[in-house]
Design a protein around this motif. Structure first.
Motif, PDB file in Angstrom:
ATOM      1  N   VAL A  10     -18.161 -24.348 -30.825  1.00  0.00           N
ATOM      2  CA  VAL A  10     -17.123 -25.342 -31.089  1.00  0.00           C
ATOM      3  C   VAL A  10     -15.807 -24.942 -30.437  1.00  0.00           C
ATOM      4  CG1 VAL A  10     -18.196 -25.987 -33.285  1.00  0.00           C
ATOM      5  CG2 VAL A  10     -16.414 -24.261 -33.255  1.00  0.00           C
ATOM      6  N   CYS A  11     -14.914 -25.900 -30.336  1.00  0.00           N
ATOM      7  CA  CYS A  11     -13.563 -25.638 -29.858  1.00  0.00           C
ATOM      8  C   CYS A  11     -12.769 -24.982 -30.980  1.00  0.00           C
ATOM      9  CB  CYS A  11     -12.867 -26.930 -29.455  1.00  0.00           C
ATOM     10  SG  CYS A  11     -13.704 -27.822 -28.146  1.00  0.00           S
ATOM     11  N   THR A  37     -10.357 -23.913 -26.044  1.00  0.00           N
ATOM     12  CA  THR A  37     -10.183 -24.891 -24.977  1.00  0.00           C
ATOM     13  C   THR A  37     -10.063 -26.274 -25.593  1.00  0.00           C
ATOM     14  OG1 THR A  37     -11.050 -25.649 -22.846  1.00  0.00           O
ATOM     15  CG2 THR A  37     -12.655 -25.272 -24.594  1.00  0.00           C
ATOM     16  N   GLY A  38      -9.932 -27.272 -24.759  1.00  0.00           N
ATOM     17  CA  GLY A  38      -9.800 -28.641 -25.232  1.00  0.00           C
ATOM     18  C   GLY A  38     -11.100 -29.211 -25.766  1.00  0.00           C
ATOM     19  N   HIS A  39     -11.061 -30.487 -26.086  1.00  0.00           N
ATOM     20  CA  HIS A  39     -12.156 -31.172 -26.761  1.00  0.00           C
ATOM     21  C   HIS A  39     -13.484 -31.105 -26.007  1.00  0.00           C
ATOM     22  CE1 HIS A  39     -14.381 -34.234 -28.911  1.00  0.00           C
ATOM     23  NE2 HIS A  39     -14.565 -34.864 -27.779  1.00  0.00           N
ATOM     24  N   GLU A  45     -14.883 -25.413 -19.836  1.00  0.00           N
ATOM     25  CA  GLU A  45     -15.337 -24.009 -19.855  1.00  0.00           C
ATOM     26  C   GLU A  45     -16.857 -23.905 -19.718  1.00  0.00           C
ATOM     27  OE1 GLU A  45     -13.549 -21.286 -19.909  1.00  0.00           O
ATOM     28  OE2 GLU A  45     -11.600 -22.229 -20.176  1.00  0.00           O
ATOM     29  N   PRO A  46     -17.412 -24.429 -18.622  1.00  0.00           N
ATOM     30  CA  PRO A  46     -18.877 -24.451 -18.505  1.00  0.00           C
ATOM     31  C   PRO A  46     -19.521 -23.065 -18.508  1.00  0.00           C
ATOM     32  CG  PRO A  46     -17.863 -25.044 -16.416  1.00  0.00           C
ATOM     33  CD  PRO A  46     -16.769 -24.989 -17.443  1.00  0.00           C
TER      34      PRO A  46
END
Length: 63
Positions: A10-11, A37-39, A45-46
């Motif tokens: 999860v973020c 990181t963002g949503h 962020e792969p």
């Protein structure tokens, strides 16, 4: 499906807004990871997501 081990990626920013009871089984089993990181973490962020997915796959394979 409930018999399968649950993992959560999860973020970080969403943790305070999530139901703690939903996260607790994964947290207790060491299977809750967060990425700051963002949503849309799989877009922003792969590599981090892929790394956690590899950990999940290895954990499940190991039994």
């Amino acid at each position: 499906m409930r018999a399968l081990p649950q993992s959560q990626i999860v973020c970080t920013s969403t943790l305070p807004h999530r139901d703690a009871a939903d996260l607790e089984p994964a947290r207790a089993a060491g299977r809750l990871w967060d990425i700051d990181t963002g949503h849309d973490l799989m877009v922003s962020e792969p590599e981090a997501v892929a790394g956690f997915l590899e950990r999940v796959a290895h954990t499940v394979a190991a039994g």
